[in-house]
Write an enzyme that holds these catalytic residues in place. Structure first.
Site, PDB file in Angstrom:
ATOM      1  N   SER A   1      -7.645   8.300  41.430  1.00  0.00           N
ATOM      2  CA  SER A   1      -6.641   8.390  42.482  1.00  0.00           C
ATOM      3  C   SER A   1      -6.343   9.845  42.839  1.00  0.00           C
ATOM      4  CB  SER A   1      -5.387   7.642  42.041  1.00  0.00           C
ATOM      5  OG  SER A   1      -4.679   7.272  43.165  1.00  0.00           O
TER       6      SER A   1
ATOM      7  N   LYS B   1      -9.140  12.709  43.801  1.00  0.00           N
ATOM      8  CA  LYS B   1      -9.211  13.656  44.920  1.00  0.00           C
ATOM      9  C   LYS B   1      -9.604  15.016  44.330  1.00  0.00           C
ATOM     10  CE  LYS B   1      -5.035  11.291  46.746  1.00  0.00           C
ATOM     11  NZ  LYS B   1      -5.408  10.104  47.453  1.00  0.00           N
TER      12      LYS B   1
ATOM     13  N   TRP C   1      -4.827  -0.069  49.956  1.00  0.00           N
ATOM     14  CA  TRP C   1      -4.187   1.220  50.254  1.00  0.00           C
ATOM     15  C   TRP C   1      -5.210   2.358  50.226  1.00  0.00           C
ATOM     16  CZ3 TRP C   1       0.022   2.968  52.325  1.00  0.00           C
ATOM     17  CH2 TRP C   1       0.608   4.171  51.950  1.00  0.00           C
TER      18      TRP C   1
ATOM     19  N   HIS D   1      -5.203  -1.121  41.446  1.00  0.00           N
ATOM     20  CA  HIS D   1      -5.394   0.327  41.468  1.00  0.00           C
ATOM     21  C   HIS D   1      -5.236   0.870  40.046  1.00  0.00           C
ATOM     22  CE1 HIS D   1      -5.076   4.357  43.164  1.00  0.00           C
ATOM     23  NE2 HIS D   1      -3.969   4.559  42.463  1.00  0.00           N
TER      24      HIS D   1
HETATM   25  C1  GTR Z   1      -0.269   6.917  45.666  1.00  0.00           C
HETATM   26  C2  GTR Z   1      -0.853   7.809  46.719  1.00  0.00           C
HETATM   27  C3  GTR Z   1      -2.338   7.766  46.630  1.00  0.00           C
HETATM   28  C4  GTR Z   1      -2.836   7.915  45.217  1.00  0.00           C
HETATM   29  C5  GTR Z   1      -1.971   7.219  44.184  1.00  0.00           C
HETATM   30  C6  GTR Z   1      -2.245   7.595  42.724  1.00  0.00           C
HETATM   31  O1  GTR Z   1       1.115   6.825  45.730  1.00  0.00           O
HETATM   32  O2  GTR Z   1      -0.408   7.351  47.959  1.00  0.00           O
HETATM   33  O3  GTR Z   1      -2.889   8.726  47.488  1.00  0.00           O
HETATM   34  O4  GTR Z   1      -3.002   9.235  44.890  1.00  0.00           O
HETATM   35  O5  GTR Z   1      -0.637   7.431  44.409  1.00  0.00           O
HETATM   36  O6  GTR Z   1      -2.492   8.759  42.397  1.00  0.00           O
HETATM   37  O7  GTR Z   1      -2.200   6.693  41.890  1.00  0.00           O
END
Ligand code: GTR
Length: 384
Positions: A223, A227, A314, A365
């Site tokens: 996540s 990045k 998402w 996620h």
């Molecule tokens: C979320 C964010 C994502 C992602 C995620 C994470 O809130 O919108 O871009 O980075 O967190 O890191 O789990």
């Protein structure tokens, strides 16, 4: 078709493929002066540097490369860790610039069964520190160190808070103290850039550790950490391989699609992640001189693996797959054909080619044992 518009912190996210706006992506294989890129020479000399500059200027910010000194202290070493299967090293890596020190705390396990030097998986840990417990009293699939050791690889992790706390104001308390000019520049790095910088400093350390094969360092992130793993691997060509797990917006997914998380949303909720210049693209994706497929391409010809999770719309699984597929064109300049199908694979059906890999795991996620087992398989195929 599942049509769902979900409000996230007051932002309406689009989850309807039919509502993805028409868009034109910048062509990876055309220079900014519109010259075609037909071979790896032009790619390496012209186009790849252009792409890195575009991301520095518009998205992640500059990454300072120079420092005065890097030293390290092994704080704890145990040759009988994991029931004798591994050697644990807890290493404090200290980087100094203009008399200002910064410490990265690395947890590293090296398999005892393997002849050194060994390849290593390095996780940029953006979750709880208990995920990288050196004592192994706490175990987690987020960093399944035993599984990686059993597969014959070394496994390491550092926590993002050592570089830049993941907080809208506290992020300045870390690497940015060493490079204060970054704080004011419109293209100054922020938290994601700082985390990627940290991964490169750990690589600097690996170059000094004889147990590790510094030419086979694989950077992994989930996540927001995913990045950072992409940015680290794109910028620092010493990374041998990159794994980006559910990295979504401003990670592996295409921003122009505005599917799930958008640039405006990410810049608003996480104003401390990207360079100030990136805010210019809030609700203005069409003006971007880049998209994330170009970041992935900057990793070529080094192997790249991206993932999604079926319930994590998402992070835009389709937009991530398309991005990987577009990036695979650059691997072709190196004679590595991916031949990825036009449409994303089904759930739990990994695609592994000799350049890029992708899977969409069933579930939420997260970074799981399923994801790691595929990373290990992919890495092993690549190193054969
Ligand atoms: C979320 C964010 C994502 C992602 C995620 C994470 O809130 O919108 O871009 O980075 O967190 O890191 O789990």
């Amino acid at each position: 078709i599942l049509i769902k518009a979900q409000a996230q912190n007051g932002f309406q996210a689009n989850y309807d493929e039919a509502k993805v706006p028409a868009y034109t992506l910048p062509d990876i294989l055309k220079t900014t002066t519109n010259q075609p890129v037909q071979n790896k020479k032009t790619w390496e000399k012209v186009r790849r540097p252009e792409i890195i500059r575009l991301f520095e200027e518009n998205v992640y910010g500059q990454t300072p490369k120079s420092y005065d000194r890097l030293t390290y202290t092994v704080k704890n070493e145990n040759a009988q860790a994991m029931g004798g299967k591994a050697t644990l090293k807890e290493v404090a890596i200290e980087v100094v610039k203009n008399n200002k020190p910064l410490t990265i705390n690395l947890v590293l396990f090296v398999p005892n069964q393997k002849k050194s030097p060994v390849p290593v998986f390095l996780l940029i840990n953006n979750r709880g520190k208990d995920n990288m417990d050196p004592t192994r009293a706490q175990k987690s699939d987020f960093w399944p160190a035993e599984m990686v050791i059993d597969s014959g690889y070394a496994v390491a992790a550092f926590h993002v808070s050592d570089l830049a706390p993941d907080d809208t104001t506290k992020y300045v308390n870390g690497v940015l103290q060493l490079y204060p000019e970054q704080l004011t520049a419109n293209d100054g790095m922020k938290a994601i850039g700082a985390w990627a910088w940290g991964a490169s400093r750990v690589l600097d350390y690996f170059e000094k550790d004889k147990a590790i094969d510094a030419k086979k360092v694989m950077v992994v992130g989930h996540s927001r950490g995913g990045k950072a793993s992409l940015w680290a691997a794109a910028e620092d060509q010493r990374f041998a391989m990159c794994f980006t797990n559910c990295s979504g917006n401003t990670g592996a997914a295409l921003s122009h699609r505005r599917f799930g998380e958008t640039i405006r949303r990410i810049n608003t909720v996480f104003p401390h992640w990207f360079a100030k210049n990136y805010k210019k693209y809030n609700d203005n994706e069409a003006a971007l001189p880049l998209d994330q497929h170009m970041l992935l391409a900057a990793i070529a010809p080094r192997p790249l693996y991206a993932t999604n999770a079926s319930k994590d719309l998402w992070a835009d699984p389709t937009g991530t797959y398309l991005s990987v597929k577009l990036a695979s064109k650059v691997y072709e300049l190196y004679g590595i054909k991916a031949n990825l199908p036009a449409n994303p694979p089904g759930i739990n059906q990994p695609i592994m080619t000799s350049s890029v890999g992708y899977h969409n795991r069933e579930g939420e996620h997260n970074l799981t044992a399923y994801d790691w087992s595929n990373f290990i398989k992919f890495a092993t195929d690549q190193f054969k």
